[in-house]
Design a protein around this motif. Sequence first.
Motif, PDB file in Angstrom:
ATOM      1  N   VAL A 129     -72.747  -8.351 -98.308  1.00  0.00           N
ATOM      2  CA  VAL A 129     -71.711  -7.292 -97.959  1.00  0.00           C
ATOM      3  C   VAL A 129     -72.644  -6.089 -98.132  1.00  0.00           C
ATOM      4  N   ILE A 130     -73.555  -5.883 -99.243  1.00  0.00           N
ATOM      5  CA  ILE A 130     -74.369  -4.769 -99.413  1.00  0.00           C
ATOM      6  C   ILE A 130     -75.278  -4.568 -98.082  1.00  0.00           C
ATOM      7  N   TRP A 131     -76.132  -5.519 -97.661  1.00  0.00           N
ATOM      8  CA  TRP A 131     -77.023  -5.769 -96.648  1.00  0.00           C
ATOM      9  C   TRP A 131     -76.316  -5.111 -95.196  1.00  0.00           C
ATOM     10  N   TRP A 132     -75.066  -5.372 -95.101  1.00  0.00           N
ATOM     11  CA  TRP A 132     -74.447  -4.725 -93.882  1.00  0.00           C
ATOM     12  C   TRP A 132     -74.132  -3.637 -93.970  1.00  0.00           C
ATOM     13  N   THR A 133     -73.604  -3.261 -94.962  1.00  0.00           N
ATOM     14  CA  THR A 133     -73.238  -1.820 -95.165  1.00  0.00           C
ATOM     15  C   THR A 133     -74.408  -0.913 -95.144  1.00  0.00           C
ATOM     16  N   VAL A 134     -75.388  -1.303 -95.781  1.00  0.00           N
ATOM     17  CA  VAL A 134     -76.693  -0.377 -95.576  1.00  0.00           C
ATOM     18  C   VAL A 134     -77.444  -0.388 -94.269  1.00  0.00           C
ATOM     19  N   LEU A 135     -77.227  -1.711 -93.504  1.00  0.00           N
ATOM     20  CA  LEU A 135     -77.461  -1.548 -92.054  1.00  0.00           C
ATOM     21  C   LEU A 135     -76.831  -0.487 -91.195  1.00  0.00           C
ATOM     22  N   PHE A 136     -75.764  -0.501 -91.382  1.00  0.00           N
ATOM     23  CA  PHE A 136     -74.784   0.516 -90.714  1.00  0.00           C
ATOM     24  C   PHE A 136     -75.154   1.823 -91.098  1.00  0.00           C
ATOM     25  N   ALA A 137     -75.741   1.871 -92.208  1.00  0.00           N
ATOM     26  CA  ALA A 137     -75.948   3.404 -92.611  1.00  0.00           C
ATOM     27  C   ALA A 137     -77.347   3.858 -92.001  1.00  0.00           C
ATOM     28  N   ILE A 138     -78.283   2.817 -92.015  1.00  0.00           N
ATOM     29  CA  ILE A 138     -79.799   3.063 -91.607  1.00  0.00           C
ATOM     30  C   ILE A 138     -79.780   3.127 -89.846  1.00  0.00           C
ATOM     31  N   LEU A 139     -79.039   2.409 -89.199  1.00  0.00           N
ATOM     32  CA  LEU A 139     -78.999   2.100 -87.937  1.00  0.00           C
ATOM     33  C   LEU A 139     -79.117   3.469 -86.864  1.00  0.00           C
ATOM     34  N   PRO A 140     -78.557   4.381 -87.155  1.00  0.00           N
ATOM     35  CA  PRO A 140     -78.565   5.831 -86.522  1.00  0.00           C
ATOM     36  C   PRO A 140     -79.576   6.592 -86.689  1.00  0.00           C
ATOM     37  N   MET A 141     -80.299   6.348 -87.951  1.00  0.00           N
ATOM     38  CA  MET A 141     -81.474   7.143 -88.284  1.00  0.00           C
ATOM     39  C   MET A 141     -82.552   7.334 -87.365  1.00  0.00           C
ATOM     40  N   GLY A 142     -83.181   8.345 -86.959  1.00  0.00           N
ATOM     41  CA  GLY A 142     -84.432   8.292 -86.210  1.00  0.00           C
ATOM     42  C   GLY A 142     -84.316   7.727 -84.657  1.00  0.00           C
ATOM     43  N   VAL A 143     -83.079   7.688 -84.382  1.00  0.00           N
ATOM     44  CA  VAL A 143     -82.856   7.061 -82.863  1.00  0.00           C
ATOM     45  C   VAL A 143     -82.826   8.295 -81.986  1.00  0.00           C
ATOM     46  N   ARG A 144     -83.625   8.205 -80.749  1.00  0.00           N
ATOM     47  CA  ARG A 144     -83.665   8.928 -79.857  1.00  0.00           C
ATOM     48  C   ARG A 144     -83.005   8.379 -78.554  1.00  0.00           C
ATOM     49  N   SER A 145     -82.265   8.794 -77.886  1.00  0.00           N
ATOM     50  CA  SER A 145     -81.697   8.529 -76.748  1.00  0.00           C
ATOM     51  C   SER A 145     -82.590   8.407 -75.654  1.00  0.00           C
ATOM     52  N   GLN A 146     -82.530   7.622 -74.463  1.00  0.00           N
ATOM     53  CA  GLN A 146     -83.091   7.543 -73.144  1.00  0.00           C
ATOM     54  C   GLN A 146     -83.370   8.910 -72.643  1.00  0.00           C
ATOM     55  N   ALA A 147     -82.179   9.887 -72.589  1.00  0.00           N
ATOM     56  CA  ALA A 147     -82.184  10.860 -72.110  1.00  0.00           C
ATOM     57  C   ALA A 147     -82.765  11.913 -72.845  1.00  0.00           C
ATOM     58  N   GLU A 148     -82.854  11.745 -74.101  1.00  0.00           N
ATOM     59  CA  GLU A 148     -83.963  12.821 -74.606  1.00  0.00           C
ATOM     60  C   GLU A 148     -85.458  12.530 -74.558  1.00  0.00           C
ATOM     61  N   THR A 149     -85.715  11.125 -74.405  1.00  0.00           N
ATOM     62  CA  THR A 149     -87.225  11.100 -73.947  1.00  0.00           C
ATOM     63  C   THR A 149     -87.672  11.077 -72.546  1.00  0.00           C
ATOM     64  N   GLY A 150     -86.552  11.087 -71.779  1.00  0.00           N
ATOM     65  CA  GLY A 150     -86.574  11.199 -70.320  1.00  0.00           C
ATOM     66  C   GLY A 150     -87.317   9.970 -69.700  1.00  0.00           C
ATOM     67  N   ASP A 151     -87.005   8.727 -70.323  1.00  0.00           N
ATOM     68  CA  ASP A 151     -87.269   7.585 -69.634  1.00  0.00           C
ATOM     69  C   ASP A 151     -86.100   6.678 -69.625  1.00  0.00           C
ATOM     70  N   ILE A 152     -85.480   6.898 -68.488  1.00  0.00           N
ATOM     71  CA  ILE A 152     -84.135   6.114 -68.487  1.00  0.00           C
ATOM     72  C   ILE A 152     -84.424   4.843 -67.616  1.00  0.00           C
ATOM     73  N   VAL A 153     -84.020   3.834 -68.138  1.00  0.00           N
ATOM     74  CA  VAL A 153     -83.870   2.531 -67.609  1.00  0.00           C
ATOM     75  C   VAL A 153     -82.921   2.227 -66.601  1.00  0.00           C
ATOM     76  N   PRO A 154     -83.244   1.991 -65.363  1.00  0.00           N
ATOM     77  CA  PRO A 154     -82.143   1.841 -64.308  1.00  0.00           C
ATOM     78  C   PRO A 154     -80.861   0.787 -64.887  1.00  0.00           C
ATOM     79  N   GLY A 155     -79.653   0.944 -64.825  1.00  0.00           N
ATOM     80  CA  GLY A 155     -78.612   0.153 -65.051  1.00  0.00           C
ATOM     81  C   GLY A 155     -78.156   0.302 -66.418  1.00  0.00           C
ATOM     82  N   THR A 156     -78.704   1.366 -67.176  1.00  0.00           N
ATOM     83  CA  THR A 156     -78.269   1.445 -68.736  1.00  0.00           C
ATOM     84  C   THR A 156     -77.750   2.937 -68.807  1.00  0.00           C
TER      85      THR A 156
END
Length: 88
Positions: A12-39
């Motif tokens: 339970v602790i592991w999954w809770t921490v995972l959901f807290a860490i997942l959004p950290m440091g993520v950049r979208s494809q639109a921000e990087t300018g490298d959009i994969v077709p179909g996504t």
Amino acid sequence: MGVVSALAIYFVIWWTVLFAILPMGVRSQAETGDIVPGTVHSAPAAPALGRKALLTTLISALVFGAFYASTQIFGFGLDDLPRIIPGT
């Protein structure tokens, strides 16, 4: 605390921490300018899931260690909260 209880609490602790860490440091494809077709444009460009899983495991081990020490070594439990938190 038995082994099965300890594993369940760690899970339970592991999954809770995972959901807290997942959004950290993520950049979208639109921000990087490298959009994969179909996504979707807001899809993560490089989510680094392996590094996040390792970080989640380390942080979860520390949180579980603190939980184990406070409950098993120092003897604190849910019944002790009214004495720790004044006014409850």
